[in-house]
Motif scaffolding. Structure first.
Motif, mmCIF file in Angstrom:
data_model
loop_
_atom_site.group_PDB
_atom_site.id
_atom_site.type_symbol
_atom_site.label_atom_id
_atom_site.label_comp_id
_atom_site.label_asym_id
_atom_site.label_seq_id
_atom_site.Cartn_x
_atom_site.Cartn_y
_atom_site.Cartn_z
ATOM 1 N N SER A 27 0.816 -1.205 0.000
ATOM 2 C CA SER A 27 0.000 0.000 0.000
ATOM 3 C C SER A 27 0.856 1.264 0.000
ATOM 4 C CB SER A 27 -0.907 0.009 1.237
ATOM 5 O OG SER A 27 -1.651 1.193 1.268
ATOM 6 N N HIS A 152 3.399 -5.114 5.958
ATOM 7 C CA HIS A 152 2.087 -4.731 5.435
ATOM 8 C C HIS A 152 1.081 -5.842 5.715
ATOM 9 C CE1 HIS A 152 3.107 -1.151 2.865
ATOM 10 N NE2 HIS A 152 4.308 -1.585 3.200
ATOM 11 N N THR A 183 -3.406 2.046 9.017
ATOM 12 C CA THR A 183 -3.482 1.213 7.816
ATOM 13 C C THR A 183 -3.171 -0.247 8.117
ATOM 14 O OG1 THR A 183 -1.172 1.705 7.331
ATOM 15 C CG2 THR A 183 -2.835 3.067 6.229
#
Length: 194
Positions: A27, A152, A183
């Motif tokens: 991302s 991530h 996130t």
């Protein structure tokens, strides 16, 4: 003395790229992007300029990468991705028998990466960034002083592991910093236990 820092984005299952070498699943949007300025020297020169981020050259002074990591930008005409750093590209097949001075502060070499790192560590300057890939990281595992892992919340299932299979012995690191973001990205820094 300069340290060798392996700063790398990884999936939850430990891959730095997908099965075909793709890294675009990571991302590039969200609150974790604000952390880029802390390690601005690890951004490609043109990307930092586009984002308006200054690269002070105080964290990293050199970058090491394997041929496949370097070659990712070649289709887009990027022949010198980190012009603000000394760039070393390791390849056993793409050389002329001696180090090739490439474009803008870039050397392609077939030398032993361990020898190169040990020489760089003895020189004055900012730390040395191991950019990738997994084969080069496995060759240099005993020389790595710090790991900065940007994990991530993605599963790749297969691909290029952060460390390729190798006969290296277990190494111990201690966590020295950990930042988590909305996130789901977590950036964790480890220092080698000596």
């Amino acid at each position: 003395m300069r340290e060798l820092v392996y700063y790398v984005a990884v999936s939850l299952d430990g891959y730095i790229a997908g099965p075909e070498g793709q890294f675009d699943a990571f991302s590039l949007e969200g609150d974790h992007m604000a952390d880029l300025e802390r390690l601005a020297d690890a951004l490609p020169t043109d990307a930092a300029a586009h984002l308006g981020i200054t690269q002070p050259g105080t964290r990293f002074g050199a970058v090491l990468m394997g041929w496949n990591t370097y070659a990712a930008g070649l289709p887009d005409g990027i022949t010198s991705p980190y012009r603000h750093l000394e760039q070393f590209v390791f390849s056993r097949s793409r050389h002329s028998g001696t180090d090739d001075d490439g474009p803008e502060n870039l050397v392609v070499t077939d030398r032993d990466p361990v020898d190169v790192v040990r020489e760089l560590k003895r020189e004055p300057g900012a730390d040395i960034w191991l950019c990738g890939g997994g084969n080069l990281a496995a060759q240099l595992v005993d020389e790595i002083d710090r790991l900065i892992v940007k994990r991530h919340p993605k599963l790749f299932g297969s691909g290029i592991p952060a460390f390729a299979s190798s006969a290296y012995r277990p190494s111990s690191f201690e966590m020295v910093d950990n930042r988590t973001f909305e996130t789901g990205v977590a950036v964790t820094e480890y220092a080698r236990r000596r």
